[in-house]
Design a protein around this motif. Structure first.
Motif: not given
Length: 177
Positions: A15-19, A125-126, A147-152, A6-10
């Motif tokens: 997740d956050s674009d600010d980390y 992953g996302d 996480g960023k999955g929909l953008r991906t 697994l990836d972690r963040d998202g």
């Protein structure tokens, strides 16, 4: 060996674009902890491969990262499960390392640790980088929409990528197959 990476963040936590810089910002995605515990109790080894460039950028240190991973381990253990190996890349995007996804170094570290082959192993992953890393070592790329999955998803995916709503849906598929 039944191995899931697994990836972690998202994937596991929001997740956050600010980390995610401290334990207080590390917030599990609903049902992700239970999904890991369910898989673990069913005989799966669940490993984590995560880019953590916030370390190189000076946003947080190893103590904060270890606290986050300690909390992950603790929450999964409370559900009766166990997290396997957690590997991370502390480098920035321009550091030229071989571990930062989309490079497959962390996935290779996991394979070496468990003395197993990566072909066909699901890597969840996302981001595009996660999916590219999976393809580079013949893992099965799996995208979650958290996480960023929909953008991906909107950018287009590598051929053969499996798509799930979240980690709980991935676990349900693996436990029912």
């Amino acid at each position: 060996m039944k191995l899931l990476i697994l990836d972690r963040d998202g994937v596991i936590n929001h997740d956050s674009d600010d980390y995610i810089k401290c334990l207080e910002e590390w917030i599990p995605i609903e049902s992700s902890i239970e999904a890991i515990a369910r898989l673990s109790k069913a005989g799966w080894t669940v490993a984590v491969a995560t880019n953590q460039s916030g370390i190189a950028r000076g946003y947080y240190g190893l103590d904060a990262l270890e606290a986050m991973h300690g909390r992950l381990n603790e929450l999964v253990a409370e559900q009766g499960g166990e997290v396997g190996l957690i590997v991370y890349c502390p480098h920035g995007p321009n550091d030229g390392c071989d571990c930062r996804k989309p490079k497959p170094g962390m996935l290779q570290q996991i394979a070496e640790h468990y003395d197993t082959r990566l072909e066909g192993i699901w890597f969840v992953g996302d981001s595009s980088g996660d999916l590219e890393a999976a393809k580079a070592v013949d893992c099965q790329p799996v995208l979650v929409k958290t996480g960023k999955g929909l953008r991906t998803l909107a950018k287009g995916l590598p051929a053969g990528t499996l798509i799930f709503d979240d980690l709980a849906a991935v676990a349900a598929q693996l436990l029912n197959s």
